[in-house]
Scaffold this motif. Structure first.
Motif, PDB file in Angstrom:
ATOM      1  N   VAL A 136      -8.792  67.965  29.928  1.00  0.00           N
ATOM      2  CA  VAL A 136      -8.885  68.902  31.044  1.00  0.00           C
ATOM      3  C   VAL A 136      -8.373  68.224  32.307  1.00  0.00           C
ATOM      4  CG1 VAL A 136     -10.404  70.407  32.389  1.00  0.00           C
ATOM      5  CG2 VAL A 136     -10.961  69.904  29.981  1.00  0.00           C
ATOM      6  N   PHE A 137      -7.464  68.870  33.013  1.00  0.00           N
ATOM      7  CA  PHE A 137      -7.018  68.382  34.318  1.00  0.00           C
ATOM      8  C   PHE A 137      -6.559  69.574  35.151  1.00  0.00           C
ATOM      9  CE2 PHE A 137      -3.272  68.215  31.579  1.00  0.00           C
ATOM     10  CZ  PHE A 137      -2.258  68.754  32.359  1.00  0.00           C
ATOM     11  N   VAL A 138      -6.347  69.345  36.440  1.00  0.00           N
ATOM     12  CA  VAL A 138      -5.851  70.389  37.339  1.00  0.00           C
ATOM     13  C   VAL A 138      -4.541  69.902  37.947  1.00  0.00           C
ATOM     14  CG1 VAL A 138      -6.364  71.944  39.241  1.00  0.00           C
ATOM     15  CG2 VAL A 138      -8.234  71.040  37.850  1.00  0.00           C
ATOM     16  N   SER A 139      -3.473  70.599  37.641  1.00  0.00           N
ATOM     17  CA  SER A 139      -2.141  70.209  38.086  1.00  0.00           C
ATOM     18  C   SER A 139      -1.928  70.590  39.550  1.00  0.00           C
ATOM     19  CB  SER A 139      -1.083  70.890  37.221  1.00  0.00           C
ATOM     20  OG  SER A 139       0.200  70.783  37.802  1.00  0.00           O
ATOM     21  N   LYS A 140      -1.524  69.605  40.355  1.00  0.00           N
ATOM     22  CA  LYS A 140      -1.227  69.889  41.759  1.00  0.00           C
ATOM     23  C   LYS A 140       0.101  70.623  41.904  1.00  0.00           C
ATOM     24  CE  LYS A 140      -0.743  67.684  46.280  1.00  0.00           C
ATOM     25  NZ  LYS A 140      -1.650  68.649  46.945  1.00  0.00           N
ATOM     26  N   SER A 141       1.109  70.189  41.171  1.00  0.00           N
ATOM     27  CA  SER A 141       2.432  70.792  41.316  1.00  0.00           C
ATOM     28  C   SER A 141       2.457  72.231  40.817  1.00  0.00           C
ATOM     29  CB  SER A 141       3.476  69.963  40.569  1.00  0.00           C
ATOM     30  OG  SER A 141       3.178  69.899  39.182  1.00  0.00           O
ATOM     31  N   ALA A 142       1.764  72.515  39.707  1.00  0.00           N
ATOM     32  CA  ALA A 142       1.754  73.863  39.135  1.00  0.00           C
ATOM     33  C   ALA A 142       0.646  74.732  39.695  1.00  0.00           C
ATOM     34  CB  ALA A 142       1.629  73.785  37.616  1.00  0.00           C
ATOM     35  N   GLY A 143      -0.387  74.130  40.292  1.00  0.00           N
ATOM     36  CA  GLY A 143      -1.491  74.894  40.855  1.00  0.00           C
ATOM     37  C   GLY A 143      -2.352  75.572  39.809  1.00  0.00           C
ATOM     38  N   VAL A 144      -2.527  74.928  38.640  1.00  0.00           N
ATOM     39  CA  VAL A 144      -3.299  75.534  37.561  1.00  0.00           C
ATOM     40  C   VAL A 144      -4.259  74.521  36.951  1.00  0.00           C
ATOM     41  CG1 VAL A 144      -1.521  77.227  36.961  1.00  0.00           C
ATOM     42  CG2 VAL A 144      -1.553  75.002  35.804  1.00  0.00           C
ATOM     43  N   LEU A 145      -5.360  75.037  36.444  1.00  0.00           N
ATOM     44  CA  LEU A 145      -6.272  74.283  35.594  1.00  0.00           C
ATOM     45  C   LEU A 145      -5.720  74.308  34.175  1.00  0.00           C
ATOM     46  CD1 LEU A 145      -9.124  73.041  34.824  1.00  0.00           C
ATOM     47  CD2 LEU A 145      -9.898  75.410  34.600  1.00  0.00           C
ATOM     48  N   VAL A 146      -5.683  73.153  33.509  1.00  0.00           N
ATOM     49  CA  VAL A 146      -5.107  73.039  32.167  1.00  0.00           C
ATOM     50  C   VAL A 146      -6.167  72.491  31.218  1.00  0.00           C
ATOM     51  CG1 VAL A 146      -3.280  72.027  30.756  1.00  0.00           C
ATOM     52  CG2 VAL A 146      -2.838  72.578  33.166  1.00  0.00           C
ATOM     53  N   VAL A 147      -6.396  73.198  30.109  1.00  0.00           N
ATOM     54  CA  VAL A 147      -7.315  72.748  29.069  1.00  0.00           C
ATOM     55  C   VAL A 147      -6.565  72.744  27.743  1.00  0.00           C
ATOM     56  CG1 VAL A 147      -9.529  73.114  27.904  1.00  0.00           C
ATOM     57  CG2 VAL A 147      -9.256  73.829  30.297  1.00  0.00           C
ATOM     58  N   HIS A 148      -6.384  71.559  27.171  1.00  0.00           N
ATOM     59  CA  HIS A 148      -5.809  71.453  25.825  1.00  0.00           C
ATOM     60  C   HIS A 148      -6.960  71.226  24.857  1.00  0.00           C
ATOM     61  CE1 HIS A 148      -2.781  70.860  22.781  1.00  0.00           C
ATOM     62  NE2 HIS A 148      -3.421  69.774  22.371  1.00  0.00           N
ATOM     63  N   TYR A 149      -7.128  72.152  23.904  1.00  0.00           N
ATOM     64  CA  TYR A 149      -8.323  72.175  23.049  1.00  0.00           C
ATOM     65  C   TYR A 149      -7.906  72.254  21.589  1.00  0.00           C
ATOM     66  CZ  TYR A 149     -12.583  74.096  20.882  1.00  0.00           C
ATOM     67  OH  TYR A 149     -13.672  74.322  20.080  1.00  0.00           O
ATOM     68  N   GLN A 150      -8.569  71.472  20.731  1.00  0.00           N
ATOM     69  CA  GLN A 150      -8.359  71.600  19.293  1.00  0.00           C
ATOM     70  C   GLN A 150      -9.658  71.297  18.558  1.00  0.00           C
ATOM     71  OE1 GLN A 150      -5.415  68.794  17.853  1.00  0.00           O
ATOM     72  NE2 GLN A 150      -5.848  67.388  19.522  1.00  0.00           N
ATOM     73  N   ASP A 151      -9.827  71.932  17.397  1.00  0.00           N
ATOM     74  CA  ASP A 151     -11.032  71.701  16.617  1.00  0.00           C
ATOM     75  C   ASP A 151     -10.791  71.957  15.134  1.00  0.00           C
ATOM     76  OD1 ASP A 151     -11.219  74.450  16.066  1.00  0.00           O
ATOM     77  OD2 ASP A 151     -12.694  74.818  17.627  1.00  0.00           O
ATOM     78  N   TRP A 152     -11.786  71.591  14.336  1.00  0.00           N
ATOM     79  CA  TRP A 152     -11.805  71.829  12.896  1.00  0.00           C
ATOM     80  C   TRP A 152     -13.204  72.267  12.515  1.00  0.00           C
ATOM     81  CZ3 TRP A 152     -15.242  69.538   9.620  1.00  0.00           C
ATOM     82  CH2 TRP A 152     -15.088  69.805   8.254  1.00  0.00           C
ATOM     83  N   THR A 153     -13.303  73.253  11.641  1.00  0.00           N
ATOM     84  CA  THR A 153     -14.603  73.698  11.128  1.00  0.00           C
ATOM     85  C   THR A 153     -14.559  73.726   9.605  1.00  0.00           C
ATOM     86  OG1 THR A 153     -13.886  76.012  11.347  1.00  0.00           O
ATOM     87  CG2 THR A 153     -15.178  75.077  13.162  1.00  0.00           C
ATOM     88  N   GLU A 154     -15.719  73.549   8.999  1.00  0.00           N
ATOM     89  CA  GLU A 154     -15.756  73.467   7.536  1.00  0.00           C
ATOM     90  C   GLU A 154     -15.513  74.817   6.867  1.00  0.00           C
ATOM     91  OE1 GLU A 154     -19.541  72.189   6.129  1.00  0.00           O
ATOM     92  OE2 GLU A 154     -20.667  73.767   7.150  1.00  0.00           O
TER      93      GLU A 154
END
Length: 464
Positions: A136-154
């Motif tokens: 999770v980070f907030v880009s200054k140049s793009a002006g957006v909050l960015v969340v890269h998310y991945q998971d696995w479930t059984e």
């Protein structure tokens, strides 16, 4: 943790390695927002934490103002308690599949880390039935909050990435006064979606704003109800996606919804990898402006120096200076105690930035104080019948000052302190434009007021 060895040459410093010793690390989940990890680009920010069954972010911005009436205001009475000018939260973002992935009873692995060098939060967790990771980070140049998310479930499960907004009481004086009326920020919330976006639109008394999310991942947008919309995936055992969130208000754009959509679309076109690389380049330049390496026995002080430098850069680059309590990281919906600007507290955001090589972080404060000069001059005339500018302790975002409890008549100290802050910034930057447009007008009018306040005694001395 072993200390970094200073190479003796600033050009040779590996800032990422050096700053890693000051990272904030959790080895157990933070189930409540008060213990969350903060990210921000100076204007847009989020508090990140982990309730038992999802990743949760409250999103805030420096300028989502719900304005009260113009003019001097009371700061304590019942009539003003939930009607004065106050900041509102943008909303919340949650990501998950409904399994208790962050419940301590099930965890086999967990780590959450605020990486100072890269200005991002990293989280990973594992249990017998699910695994996940997120950046999770907030880009200054793009002006957006960015969340890269991945998971696995059984087993195959749908994922839900929900954008919501629940307005609440602000509780300006904590629980000293609780009014039972329906909060203004709870009404008229509108959630919506199209083929690529989900959004929230929120009208306030004078302003309105929009929060828009776009997902690069295998899920479709759905409107859930008035206050929430979500991306929902088909059942699967694996999921990966990047969410971009933008917040725009009606003082920034005539059509905040369209402007926020354009912002997340541009970010999606750029892509997660490019956004992250640009984000890290900006923060790399920020950290190289100053450096502190203290003896081992002062590790704690050094930790505080770097953590507070991160906080200031993350919340002091918007149109308004941060509030002294929550800054960009209010976490409990619209609860925002001490809703005004308080001189004695807010000046602390500006004092350290020049010594740390970041004078630019004081500019939102100086812009705000310069913009309220006309109101300060009117208060001097009304309260004292004196020309010049009277700055006192308590003011709102438009620069109107509190008139209750004798503040305008007896609180005479802040003006010279504020004028001195302007002078120190000029001394540090030697910016003649700042001196002409900002510093000199404030210093001149404060001086005029105090020459009117001074009285000559019989012994020839002057006193206030």
């Amino acid at each position: 943790m072993s200390r970094f060895t200073f190479p003796g040459n600033l050009a040779a410093v590996d800032y990422s390695a050096f700053l890693s010793q000051h990272d904030l690390v959790y080895l157990a989940p933070a189930p409540d927002g008060i213990d969350g990890l903060p990210v921000g680009n100076g204007d847009l920010g989020a508090m990140v934490w982990t309730p038992s069954d999802h990743l949760h972010l409250q999103i805030n911005k420096t300028d989502l103002w719900d304005d009260g009436p113009d003019g001097p205001f009371g700061s304590w009475g019942d009539a003003e308690e939930e009607s004065n000018t106050m900041l509102r939260s943008a909303g919340a973002l949650s990501l998950g599949h409904g399994l208790p992935i962050f419940d301590r009873l099930y965890l086999t692995d967990f780590a959450a880390r605020l990486r100072l060098a890269e200005a991002e939060v990293e989280i990973r967790a594992a249990s017998p039935f699910a695994k996940m990771s997120a950046e999770v980070f907030v880009s200054k140049s793009a002006g957006v909050l960015v969340v890269h998310y991945q998971d696995w479930t059984e087993e195959k499960l749908p994922r839900r990435i929900e954008l919501s907004r629940w307005g609440t009481r602000s509780l300006p004086h904590w629980y000293q006064k609780v009014l039972r009326a329906v909060p203004l920020s709870l009404t008229a919330t509108q959630a919506g979606c199209d083929a690529e976006h989900v959004w929230i639109r929120q009208p306030l008394r004078d302003m309105h704003f929009a929060v828009v999310a776009r997902l690069d991942g295998p899920a479709r947008p759905h409107r859930l109800h008035n206050r929430a919309a979500a991306f929902v995936s088909e059942p699967a055992t694996e999921f990966e996606g990047t969410v971009c969130v933008a917040v725009v208000n009606s003082e920034e754009a005539d059509d905040p919804l369209a402007a926020a959509m354009q912002r997340v679309d541009a970010a999606a076109t750029q892509g997660h990898t490019a956004l992250r690389q640009e984000h890290q380049r900006w923060w790399g330049g920020f950290w190289q402006a100053s450096f502190v390496d203290l003896p081992p026995e002062q590790d704690y002080v050094e930790n505080l120096w770097y953590l507070n430098s991160y906080h200031l850069a993350s919340c002091c680059q918007g149109r308004y200076p941060p509030n002294h309590i929550y800054a960009l990281w209010a976490w409990n919906r619209d609860v925002f105690p001490w809703i005004h600007y308080y001189h004695w507290n807010d000046q602390l955001h500006t004092w350290p930035v020049h010594a740390s090589g970041h004078a630019e972080l004081a500019l939102p404060y100086y812009r705000y104080r310069r913009a309220m000069l006309e109101h300060a001059m009117e208060d001097a005339r009304q309260a004292h019948n004196i020309e010049g500018a009277l700055y006192t302790d308590v003011a709102n975002r438009k620069g109107y000052q509190a008139a209750a409890e004798g503040i305008l008549s007896h609180n005479l100290t802040p003006g010279p302190q504020i004028a001195a802050d302007f002078w120190r910034h000029w001394q540090y930057t030697r910016d003649e434009g700042f001196l002409k447009e900002y510093a000199y007008p404030v210093i001149r009018e404060v001086a005029r007021f105090y020459t009117g306040v001074l009285k000559r005694r019989e012994d020839g001395c002057y006193t206030v």
